[in-house]
Design an enzyme around this catalytic site. Structure first.
Site, mmCIF file in Angstrom:
data_model
loop_
_atom_site.group_PDB
_atom_site.id
_atom_site.type_symbol
_atom_site.label_atom_id
_atom_site.label_comp_id
_atom_site.label_asym_id
_atom_site.label_seq_id
_atom_site.Cartn_x
_atom_site.Cartn_y
_atom_site.Cartn_z
ATOM 1 N N LYS A 226 6.498 29.598 16.571
ATOM 2 C CA LYS A 226 5.934 28.463 17.303
ATOM 3 C C LYS A 226 5.222 27.487 16.357
ATOM 4 O O LYS A 226 5.274 26.275 16.555
ATOM 5 C CB LYS A 226 4.958 28.946 18.368
ATOM 6 C CG LYS A 226 5.502 30.031 19.281
ATOM 7 C CD LYS A 226 6.667 29.574 20.123
ATOM 8 C CE LYS A 226 7.019 30.639 21.157
ATOM 9 N NZ LYS A 226 8.193 30.289 21.945
ATOM 10 N N SER A 268 7.514 29.652 28.440
ATOM 11 C CA SER A 268 7.548 31.014 27.901
ATOM 12 C C SER A 268 7.683 32.050 29.011
ATOM 13 O O SER A 268 7.116 31.897 30.084
ATOM 14 C CB SER A 268 6.263 31.308 27.132
ATOM 15 O OG SER A 268 6.283 30.653 25.908
#
Ligand code: SAT
Ligand code: MN
Length: 604
Positions: A226, A268
C-alpha cells in the site's frame, strides 16, 4: 560504524543511505538480502527456533509457517498513517497530515537506537516484473525477519534488482522498524511492536520516501504494497501520466475464445481476491488471475491502457476463504505460504472461521490460547487473519501475468457492499460519468482497518486510505486520463454483488455466478449485450444476464429487484453523494456537473 554481514553492492548512494540509517538505528549488523530460497529458509528457521513461528505439518501443508501477531497489531492503522507533503492542502481532506520537517524530527527520535539487538536487513525489491518499463524499484530496510520472508513472496526480491539498479539507478527508499530494541540478553517477544501512540506509517510524497515505525503487520510493514505501490506510486503516476490503482486484474475468456481484461476496484476485504480467482458457473467461460489487489497502468502506442500487477503474491483475508468460496485461493496456499493470526490445529494444520468444515477438536487460537468450538466465545482466527501466498502457486494464474508489457484493459469495475439501491450492475454513459461513479463508491466497512466506524463509508475508487495526494486532484487525474490524445479507453461499470431484501436475505448468490455479470460486461465491450438507458446509466434488460441454471436460486422477482432502477432510493443516494462531495476542497468542476446532471435526470 555498523558492520556489513555480507558485501554491499556498488551503488554508492544506496550504500550511503543504508549506512546513515544504520548509524541512527544501531543494529548489530547490516545484511543485504539476495532473495534466494536458502535465505528464506534460513530466516524461517531462525524465527521457528526463537519460538516466533511454527512450521505446519509438512504432510498437510509443506513449507508453510504459522505466525500470531500481538493483539494490538492486527491491521493497518489509518489513524497513524500520514501523507506528509509540504502543505496540508496537498495531502487534502482525506489524509492525515503532519508537517514533514516536524514528523521527521519526531520519528528520528523513535528510530534512534531502535534496532539494538537486531539485524538491519536491506531488501532490494521490484514492484512489477524485473526490468518492465512499468515496474519500479524500492529498497526496504527492516529489522523484522517476518517482513523479509513476506516480501520474498509479495515482491521480486534480490540480486537481479540490484543489477538493474547498477551504480546509480533510482529507487524508492523505505524504512521500517518494529520499534522494539532489545537490551543485551533480553529475550525477544513473540511479535515485537510499539504501542499505538508510537506507530507511524509516514509518506513523504515530494521526496518519494516511506518511513514506517512500530508495526509489524501487513500494509504497515510490507512497504512495497500500500505504501509504495499505491500511496507513493499514485503521486508518481499523476506526475508522469499513468495510473496506480487499488484494482484486481482478471482475464476473461469466452467459449469462442474472445479475451477481455478487466480491472476492478473494491474497498479492502470486499471480495477482490474472490473475483480475481472466480470459477465461472456458466459453461465454457474462464477467468484467470493477473492480480488481486493493485494495478499499474500506462498508455500503449495503440492508445490502450496496459496493466501490470506490481506484486508477486497474495496477502489475502483467510476467514471466509474455503474450497467453496474460493478454491483457487485455497489451492494457492496449499504450500509455501505464511499464515498470520489463524487457528493452529492439533495435527499441525490451520483452521479459520468459514474454511468450509468444522474445527477438528481443540486447537490453538490466534491469541495462543486453547480453543474448542463447543465452548468458544471468541473466534479462532482474527477476522483480518491473512495468508501470504505465491501468485505462481495459484492454479488459475494467467500465463501472461508476468508479461513486462502488461495486459490491455477493456473494462473498469467499481463496487462495494451495498445492501440496497445500487443495482447488480450498470454501465456508465461515458468516461466522465464513469469517473463520477468511481468517485462515489461506498461500502459497508470491513475489518481490514483498525480504526474506522461501522456503517457505509464512501471510498472513492477504493483509494480513500491509499491516495498519496489531494483526492480532488486525483479525480482530476482520472479526468485527464480520459482526455489523453488518441486514448482508447476502457468502459466503466458499477457492480454490486451484495444486494439484500428488506428482511436481510441475499438476492444474488455471488462468487462463481458473478461470471454471469462479467459475461454481460464482455458483451457490452463487444458492442453487443442488451441494455436500457436509465437516469443512472445503461442497465441490462431483464433477459440480458445469462441466468440459465440459476432458476432455483434467483427467482424472476429477485432478478427484477436486482436490475431495477430504484427511483426513490436514488433520491436519497443523491443527497448522500452531495454530502460526500462537500468534503473535497478541490472537486473538479466536471464532477460537480456530473452530479447536477444526475440530479436533473433523477428528477425528470
Ligand atoms: O494490510 S494490507 O494493507 O496489506 C491489506 C489491506 O488492508 O487490504
Ligand atoms: Mn487491498
Amino acid at each position: 560504524m555498523v558492520k556489513h554481514l555480507n558485501p554491499p553492492p556498488k551503488h554508492a548512494k544506496l550504500v550511503a543511505w543504508v549506512e546513515e540509517w544504520a548509524a541512527l538505528c544501531k543494529p548489530e549488523g547490516i545484511y543485504w538480502c539476495n532473495g534466494t530460497q536458502s535465505e528464506y529458509y534460513r530466516l524461517a528457521e531462525k524465527l521457528v527456533d526463537s519460538g516466533i513461528a511454527k512450521w505446519l505439518n509438512p504432510e498437510k501443508r509443506p513449507d508453510c509457517l504459522w505466525f500470531c501477531s500481538d493483539p494490538s497489531d492486527v491491521a493497518r492503522v489509518e489513524a497513524r498513517t500520514y501523507i506528509a507533503s509540504k502543505t496540508k492542502e496537498e495531502a487534502g481532506p482525506t489524509n492525515n497530515w503532519i508537517d514533514p520537517v516536524e514528523l521527521k524530527k519526531t520519528m528520528r527520535e523513535f528510530y534512534s537506537g531502535c534496532m539494538a539487538g537486531r539485524i538491519l536487513y536491506v531488501i532490494p525489491f521490484s514492484m512489477g516484473p524485473v526490468g518492465s518499463h512499468i515496474a519500479k524499484i524500492g529498497i526496504e530496510i527492516t529489522d523484522s525477519e517476518y517482513v523479509v520472508i513476506n516480501m520474498h513472496i509479495m515482491t521480486r526480491v534480490g540480486t537481479r534488482v540490484l543489477e538493474i539498479l547498477g551504480k546509480d539507478g533510482e529507487f524508492v527508499p523505505c524504512v521500517h522498524s518494529v520499534g522494539k530494541p532489545l537490551a543485551p540478553g533480553e529475550k525477544d517477544e513473540k511479535w515485537p511492536c510499539a504501542p499505538l501512540e508510537k506507530k507511524y506509517i509516514a509518506h513523504f510524497p515530494e521526496t518519494r520516501e516511506i518511513w514506517s515505525f512500530g508495526s509489524g503487520y501487513g500494509g504497515n510493514a510490507l512497504l512495497g504494497k500500500k505504501c509504495l505501490a499505491l500511496r507513493i506510486a499514485s503521486v508518481q503516476a499523476r506526475d508522469e501520466g499513468w495510473m496506480a490503482e487499488h484494482m484486481l486484474i482478471l482475464k476473461l475468456t469466452s467459449p469462442e475464445g474472445v479475451v477481455k481484461y478487466i480491472a476492478a476496484a473494491f474497498p479492502s476485504a470486499c471480495g477482490k481476491t474472490n473475483l480475481a480467482m472466480l470459477i465461472p458457473t456458466i459453461p465454457g467461460w474462464r477467468v484467470e488471475t493477473v492480480g488481486d489487489d493493485i494495478a499499474w497502468m500506462r498508455f500503449g502506442k495503440d492508445g490502450r491502457l496496459y496493466a501490470i500487477n506490481p506484486e508477486a503474491g497474495f496477502f489475502g483475508v483467510a476467514p471466509g476463504t474455503s474450497m467453496k468460496s474460493n478454491p483457487n485461493a485455497m489451492l494457492s496456499c496449499a504450500k509455501e505460504t505464511i499464515f498470520t493470526n489463524v487457528g493452529f490445529t492439533e495435527d499441525g494444520d490451520i483452521w479459520w472461521e468459514g474454511i468450509g468444515y468444522d474445527a477438528p477438536g481443540t486447537l490453538t487460537d490466534w491469541k495462543g490460547n486453547p480453543w474448542n468450538a463447543a465452548t468458544a466465545t471468541d473466534k479462532a482466527a482474527h477476522p483480518n487473519a491473512r495468508f501470504t501466498a505465491r501468485a505462481a502457486n495459484c492454479p488459475c494464474i494467467a500465463p501472461e501475468w508476468q508479461d513486462p508489457a502488461g495486459v490491455p484493459i477493456d473494462a473498469f469495475l467499481f463496487g462495494g457492499r451495498r445492501p440496497s439501491v445500487l443495482p447488480l450492475v450498470y454501465e456508465s454513459k461515458n468516461w466522465e460519468h464513469g469517473v463520477f461513479i468511481g468517485s462515489t463508491v461506498g461500502s459497508e466497512v470491513t475489518a481490514a482497518a483498525l480504526d474506522v466506524k461501522a456503517g457505509v463509508r464512501r471510498d472513492p475508487f477504493a483509494m480513500l486510505p491509499f491516495c498519496g495526494y489531494n483526492m480532488g486532484d486525483y479525480f482530476q487525474h482520472w479526468l485527464d486520463i480520459g482526455a489523453h490524445a488518441g486514448a482508447r479507453l476502457p468502459k466503466i461499470f458499477c457492480v454490486n454483488w451484495f444486494r439484500k431484501t428488506a428482511d436481510g436475505r441475499w438476492l444474488w448468490p455471488g462468487f462463481g455466478d458473478n461470471s454471469r455479470v462479467l459475461k454481460w460486461i464482455c458483451e457490452r465491450c463487444e458492442g453487443k449485450g442488451k441494455a436500457v438507458e436509465t437516469p443512472i446509466g445503461f442497465m441490462p434488460t431483464l433477459d440480458a444476464i445469462d441466468c440459465r441454471g440459476l432458476e432455483n436460486e434467483v427467482s424472476e422477482a429477485d432478478m427484477k429487484e436486482l436490475l431495477a432502477y430504484d427511483a426513490e432510493g436514488w433520491k436519497s443516494e443523491l443527497e448522500m453523494i452531495k454530502e460526500h462531495y462537500k468534503k473535497f476542497d478541490r472537486l473538479p468542476g466536471k464532477l460537480a456537473e456530473q452530479l447536477d446532471a444526475l440530479e436533473a435526470r433523477i428528477n425528470q
